[in-house]
Design a protein around this motif. Structure first.
Motif, short mmCIF file in Angstrom:
data_model
loop_
_atom_site.label_atom_id
_atom_site.label_comp_id
_atom_site.label_asym_id
_atom_site.label_seq_id
_atom_site.Cartn_x
_atom_site.Cartn_y
_atom_site.Cartn_z
N ASP A 173 -14.21 -14.69 -5.38
CA ASP A 173 -13.92 -14.09 -4.08
C ASP A 173 -14.81 -14.70 -3.01
O ASP A 173 -15.98 -15.01 -3.25
N ASP B 295 -23.41 -5.04 -3.58
CA ASP B 295 -22.00 -4.71 -3.69
C ASP B 295 -21.92 -3.28 -4.23
O ASP B 295 -21.79 -3.08 -5.44
N PRO C 84 -16.18 -8.19 2.47
CA PRO C 84 -15.01 -9.05 2.21
C PRO C 84 -14.56 -9.79 3.46
O PRO C 84 -14.62 -9.26 4.57
N THR D 56 -21.07 -11.63 -11.39
CA THR D 56 -20.98 -10.19 -11.13
C THR D 56 -21.55 -9.41 -12.31
O THR D 56 -21.14 -8.30 -12.57
N ASP E 75 -19.74 -0.90 -4.44
CA ASP E 75 -18.55 -0.41 -5.15
C ASP E 75 -18.12 -1.33 -6.29
O ASP E 75 -17.09 -1.08 -6.91
N ASN E 76 -18.86 -2.37 -6.56
CA ASN E 76 -18.49 -3.37 -7.58
C ASN E 76 -17.05 -3.84 -7.36
O ASN E 76 -16.27 -3.94 -8.29
N GLN E 77 -16.71 -4.17 -6.11
CA GLN E 77 -15.34 -4.51 -5.78
C GLN E 77 -15.04 -6.01 -5.86
O GLN E 77 -13.88 -6.40 -5.91
N PHE E 78 -16.05 -6.85 -5.91
CA PHE E 78 -15.82 -8.29 -5.89
C PHE E 78 -15.75 -8.87 -7.29
O PHE E 78 -16.41 -8.40 -8.22
N LYS E 79 -14.93 -9.91 -7.44
CA LYS E 79 -14.80 -10.64 -8.69
C LYS E 79 -15.27 -12.06 -8.47
O LYS E 79 -15.42 -12.51 -7.33
N LYS F 177 -23.79 -3.31 -9.11
CA LYS F 177 -23.93 -3.22 -7.65
C LYS F 177 -24.57 -4.46 -7.03
O LYS F 177 -25.13 -4.40 -5.94
#
Length: 140
Positions: free
Chosen positions: A89, A80, A109, A47, A82-86, A51
């Motif tokens: 995931d 991505d 997701p 990541t 919202d940069n929501q993933f780590k 984005k």
């Protein structure tokens, strides 16, 4: 002849010459969309970019000589916003328009798998129903 794209309706008709008498016959350009390779599921491995997530997709394919199935890993870059993933995931990759030179997928997701789902779908056991009735009678 029409070329298939995301901007062309799949039900558009075009005329093609038929073999009988050279008459023009109408037939659909695309009968249905094939969604085999349009969505993939993989695990986020990086990541570092803004984005963007790196997703590793694992598939099984037969070895050409030994005919044993082997794991083949391929890494895709996915959008991505919202940069929501780590890292770690599990995401689903949906094919989209080219976002950059290497990004052609959108990361979505995947809901976590519910291990109790099977118990929720099956009817309750008679012993469970009897135990609930005993508890209700004891409460009264």
């Amino acid at each position: 002849m029409l070329l298939g794209s995301s901007f062309v309706s799949p039900l558009q008709l075009h005329l093609t010459p038929s073999n009988a008498g050279g008459a023009m016959a109408a037939r659909p350009a695309l009968l249905g969309r094939i969604s085999a390779a349009k969505q993939l599921t993989g695990r986020v491995v990086t990541t570092k970019a803004d984005k963007t997530v790196g997703v590793e997709v694992v598939r099984l394919a037969p070895h050409p000589k030994y005919h044993r199935r082997e794991r083949i890993k391929k890494k895709y870059q996915a959008h991505d916003p919202d940069n929501q993933f780590k890292v770690g995931d599990v995401v689903e990759l949906l094919r989209s328009r080219p976002i950059s030179k290497t990004k052609h997928f959108l990361a979505v997701p995947v809901p976590p798998r519910d291990t109790r789902r099977k118990a929720q779908l099956l009817p309750p056991l008679e012993s469970d129903v009897h135990a609930e009735q005993v508890e209700e009678a004891a409460a009264q």
